[in-house]
Design an enzyme around this catalytic site. Sequence first.
Site, PDB file in Angstrom:
ATOM      1  N   LEU A  33       0.863  -1.191   0.000  1.00  0.00           N
ATOM      2  CA  LEU A  33       0.000   0.000   0.000  1.00  0.00           C
ATOM      3  C   LEU A  33       0.894   1.233   0.000  1.00  0.00           C
ATOM      4  CD1 LEU A  33      -2.665  -0.885   2.749  1.00  0.00           C
ATOM      5  CD2 LEU A  33      -3.030  -0.863   0.281  1.00  0.00           C
ATOM      6  N   HIS A  34       0.620   2.166  -0.901  1.00  0.00           N
ATOM      7  CA  HIS A  34       1.419   3.399  -0.877  1.00  0.00           C
ATOM      8  C   HIS A  34       0.628   4.636  -1.280  1.00  0.00           C
ATOM      9  CE1 HIS A  34       1.602   2.601  -5.199  1.00  0.00           C
ATOM     10  NE2 HIS A  34       1.988   3.849  -5.367  1.00  0.00           N
ATOM     11  N   ARG A  35      -0.529   4.456  -1.899  1.00  0.00           N
ATOM     12  CA  ARG A  35      -1.261   5.625  -2.382  1.00  0.00           C
ATOM     13  C   ARG A  35      -1.876   6.400  -1.212  1.00  0.00           C
ATOM     14  NH1 ARG A  35      -1.137   5.901  -7.626  1.00  0.00           N
ATOM     15  NH2 ARG A  35      -0.650   3.997  -8.775  1.00  0.00           N
TER      16      ARG A  35
ATOM     17  N   ASP B 158      -2.083  -1.589  -4.243  1.00  0.00           N
ATOM     18  CA  ASP B 158      -2.661  -0.440  -4.940  1.00  0.00           C
ATOM     19  C   ASP B 158      -1.687   0.089  -5.989  1.00  0.00           C
ATOM     20  OD1 ASP B 158      -0.768   0.782  -3.349  1.00  0.00           O
ATOM     21  OD2 ASP B 158      -2.168   2.017  -2.210  1.00  0.00           O
TER      22      ASP B 158
END
Length: 362
Positions: free
Chosen positions: A207-209, A281
């Site tokens: 997850l990074h967004r 994501d």
Amino acid sequence: MKITIVAGARPNFMKIAPIIKAINTEYSDKIQFRLVHTGQHYDRKMSGDFFEELGIPMPDSNLGAGGGTQAEQTASIMVGFEKELLANPTSVVLVVGDVTSTMACSITAKKLNIPVVHVEGGIRSGDMSMPEEINRIVTDSISDHFFTTSELANQNLQASGISADRIHFVGNTMIDTLLANLERLQDPNILHEGKELKPHKYIVLTLHRPANVDEEEKLKLMMDTIVNGCSPFPVVFPVHPRTAQILDQLGINYENLVTVEPLSYLKFNFLVKNALGVITDSGGITEETTILKVPCITLRDNTERPETVELGTNELVGTDPAKLPPFLEKMKSGNWKHGDTPPLWDGKAAQRIVKKLLEIYG
């Protein structure tokens, strides 16, 4: 013929590595290239390891433009790249992907009347809230030639008024890199409760967004849904330090959650290749899981890589945690679609690109 190749962020390195290899092994007598690293990703884990692992030569120039706001970073890259081009004239500038460096260097080159070619042109998500979508649109609006990964990308470009003779469907250089390194992947030796993870008995999470990690309440609900829904399988989460800090603040801690520092390319893809499934994501990871035939859940409401859903192993589930459970059950049961390989994702995209560049500018 002289080419300036631009790289600035982690995904760029995977895309330029096979292009540089193709030049060095087949066309070194006809093409001189200069590699410019903008410094957009300046952490060693985010860039330095890639040069060693993927056989990329050290950059001829590093603009050192990391950090700052979107506007500050864009301005810093443009100022540095203008000086670079004035000091080192080139026949053409080659940019890849959709990061800030891609857009900033394209604008700079065109204002100096230098042709620009865009590798991975024509990709669209339709989501203007994503900085990457703005980067894609701006870059494609001023580029001279486009190397595309899919027929849909070709259609997107033609719909915007680009003539067919400037669009070149070549395949996907990220897949070139993956296929070239499958035998070199490295076991990261991650432990869970003192034991090694067993192949196909764990799930990888990335997850990074900002939409997923910056809203604390939403992140907690998402993590609760994912980790509980994946039980009893361990969930391995290579987590950015900023996100790790948020997880700590929220007190997120589960028996089957294994958080690790960001992994190098060879170690991360070993983890993906041997996973039961991936939840992400990221757009690029969905391409790799498609080739590796690994089930993939994408936590986004849109994707710029629809071929990974239509042909590959990816499912676009969205950002609502309530929609996740049936997909998690399907992943755990092994009842996932098998997927096909998209056209021209065969490991030879870079060779097609370099051959075409010589036809156009040689």
